[in-house]
Enzyme design. Structure first.
Site, PDB file in Angstrom:
ATOM      1  N   SER A 188       8.331   5.382  -1.072  1.00  0.00           N
ATOM      2  CA  SER A 188       7.684   5.970   0.099  1.00  0.00           C
ATOM      3  C   SER A 188       8.112   5.287   1.391  1.00  0.00           C
ATOM      4  CB  SER A 188       6.163   5.888  -0.063  1.00  0.00           C
ATOM      5  OG  SER A 188       5.768   6.512  -1.268  1.00  0.00           O
ATOM      6  N   ALA A 189       8.157   3.957   1.394  1.00  0.00           N
ATOM      7  CA  ALA A 189       8.588   3.225   2.586  1.00  0.00           C
ATOM      8  C   ALA A 189      10.080   2.949   2.575  1.00  0.00           C
ATOM      9  CB  ALA A 189       7.816   1.912   2.702  1.00  0.00           C
ATOM     10  N   ALA A 221       5.828   5.235  -9.897  1.00  0.00           N
ATOM     11  CA  ALA A 221       6.946   6.140 -10.107  1.00  0.00           C
ATOM     12  C   ALA A 221       8.263   5.402 -10.302  1.00  0.00           C
ATOM     13  CB  ALA A 221       7.069   7.096  -8.938  1.00  0.00           C
ATOM     14  N   HIS A 241      -3.907   4.020  -6.118  1.00  0.00           N
ATOM     15  CA  HIS A 241      -3.636   3.516  -4.776  1.00  0.00           C
ATOM     16  C   HIS A 241      -3.578   1.989  -4.728  1.00  0.00           C
ATOM     17  CE1 HIS A 241      -5.568   7.428  -2.960  1.00  0.00           C
ATOM     18  NE2 HIS A 241      -4.366   7.638  -3.465  1.00  0.00           N
ATOM     19  N   ALA A 261       3.154  -0.594   0.372  1.00  0.00           N
ATOM     20  CA  ALA A 261       1.695  -0.717   0.437  1.00  0.00           C
ATOM     21  C   ALA A 261       1.204  -2.120   0.116  1.00  0.00           C
ATOM     22  CB  ALA A 261       1.041   0.287  -0.512  1.00  0.00           C
TER      23      ALA A 261
END
Length: 513
Positions: free
Chosen positions: A14-15, A81, A450, A482
């Protein structure tokens, strides 16, 4: 094939995808992106968002079993993932801006540059959003759109929320929703393709000559010359040979809230006593690495449906409900997801009835106070880490979730749901007292997947990162995912994780100008 670049980014999630894409916008800057999993290009299993639940415990999932829980569900596992795009290629794509209050609290902790005034512009930059308001972006790489109200049970549920006193309220308006419900916004395109970080940031630039993406490249450790990070060793896709890639400027770790602390510890950065236990040379005694894992624990209550449920959906979890269990909060402490599915993955084994034509509400604790750990099992990078979320070790979390089960019943008892709600499947109408509900929760709860805050930024000496995402005690090494959050944001964190990638790329450009 060259093995020297200006930047090496570990983890195309994601990042990491955002970092690699933004850095390589400069044609004079070379970037190597290492991803342990396969590419998502052309893979319908990944790209078609409404298939996301089939990815759990699949070959695209690291599928981390958790340590036995004293107060929680020891059968639970953390999905992480293993594919380009990371968890944005694996999740339900619920898209939220973090509350301004969360970000301003980050800044109040001494983290200059992380307040809402700094991060909200990053949300605007990264998105193309169909929501109203000048605060939204209209030309960013990530498509964010509002779920269409096509599920009749969901329509009835929002009416029931209003009857219970929970109004329909716009999400991502720039104002924090402390008491309200609505259809979610999701990062997905109109044709049902997920707008993951890979689809959004990488697919358009796959032919960029200064960006090299190496998939099936599993990082073993960060390499150092003294205390300067010089590159990364990784297992080649042949699964036999170790290769090295070097960074002239910096290395960025973006492997997520479970694997980033693991990779740091394998590289000699972490709690010294723990590293010595496995014969790992200590480069930096950093006790905060892997020591403050946070998550959103999630319960479930489900009903048999009197009418046929939808057979198609954007992603099966289309409505959110926020509220407070005590007065005077500036953020919600309780959230629900509405699912047009039974979600019985932890209830069937406990003997509860189920149905394929059912719906559910999943209360989750938005500001959980139970902190867990990520630790090594051995010095072998192939061994999965020991993940111990320590669910419900703080009584606040069970109190909030118990109130959530009780509120869910009140909502579904409203007149608007009479034509939909059949028998309560689990926990069932006989489970009434707080103690009975808590016992049910502890045996059947799940997670909203999360994990965060396991390598947090902070001004205190025991916090592993500074406010510019730099790993303390070494040079040329940053973390962008995260794990870097000082605490987990109140809402679904994936868009904020992408914003961390945007922020990291800005910092790298500024500090290496």
């Amino acid at each position: 094939m060259t093995d020297q670049f200006d930047y090496v980014v570990v983890g195309g999630g994601s990042a990491g995808a955002a970092v690699a894409s933004r850095l390589s916008e400069d044609p004079d800057v070379t970037v190597c992106l290492l991803e342990a999993g396969p590419s998502d290009v052309g893979d319908r299993n990944i790209l078609e968002l409404n298939r996301w639940m089939a990815l759990l415990e699949s070959g695209y999932d690291w599928d981390y079993l958790i340590e036995p829980q004293e107060n929680g569900n020891s059968f639970m596992r953390h999905a992480r993932a293993r594919v380009l795009g990371g968890c944005s290629s694996h999740n339900s794509c619920i898209a939220f801006w973090a509350p301004a209050e969360d970000l301003d609290e980050w800044e109040s902790m001494g983290l200059t540059g992380w307040g809402a005034k700094d991060v909200f512009p990053l949300y605007k930059r990264l998105e193309t959003n169909d929501g109203p308001g000048e605060h939204h972006g209209r030309s960013g790489p990530v498509t964010i759109r509002s779920v269409p109200p096509k599920d009749p049970c969901g329509v009835a549920l929002l009416e029931a929320c209003a009857q219970q006193g929970i109004p329909t309220t716009e999400f991502n308006s720039g104002t924090t929703v402390t008491h309200g419900a609505n259809w979610f916004q999701i990062n997905a395109r109109e044709d049902g393709t997920r707008s993951s970080s890979s689809v959004s940031y990488l697919h358009p630039v796959l032919d960029r000559p200064n960006l090299e993406i190496r998939t099936n490249a599993w990082a073993r450790k960060v390499t150092f010359d003294g205390t300067r990070a010089t590159g990364v060793q990784y297992l080649d896709e042949d699964q036999i040979h170790t290769r090295s890639v070097s960074a002239r400027r910096e290395v960025v770790l973006s492997t997520g809230a479970i694997d980033t602390p693991k990779l740091l510890m394998l590289s000699g950065i972490g709690p010294a006593e723990h590293l010595r236990e496995f014969g790992i040379d200590v480069l930096v005694d950093s006790p905060g690495v892997g020591s403050t894992l946070q998550d959103h624990p999630e319960g479930v209550i489900s009903w048999d449906a009197k009418q046929p449920m939808v057979t198609d959906s954007t992603q099966w979890w289309e409505i959110g409900i926020f509220t407070q269990t005590e007065e005077g909060l500036d953020r919600p402490d309780l959230m629900f997801h509405y699912g047009s599915v039974p979600f019985d993955m932890h209830t069937v084994r406990q003997g509860y009835p189920t149905s394929e034509n059912a719906f559910c509400l999943t209360p989750n604790v938005t500001r959980a106070r139970s902190n867990g750990t990520v630790r090594l099992r051995s010095r072998d990078f192939r061994d999965k880490p020991a993940v111990d979320p320590k669910y419900f070790t703080h009584p606040h979390d069970m109190r909030v979730m118990t109130e959530g089960i009780k509120l869910a019943r009140k909502i579904v008892e409203q007149p608007a749901m009479r034509e939909w709600a059949g028998a309560e499947l689990f926990p069932g109408p006989d489970v009434r007292t707080d103690d009975e509900i808590a016992d049910y929760i502890s045996r059947t709860h799940n997670t909203v997947y999360h994990p965060a805050a396991s390598v947090p930024m902070g001004t205190e000496a025991d916090k592993p990162l500074d406010a510019r995402l730099r790993v303390k005690g070494v040079h040329g090494l940053r973390v962008a995912d995260a794990s870097a959050m000082p605490f987990l944001v109140t809402v679904n964190p994936n868009i904020t994780t992408m914003a961390i990638g945007e922020k990291c790329s800005d910092m790298l450009k500024e500090d290496n100008a």
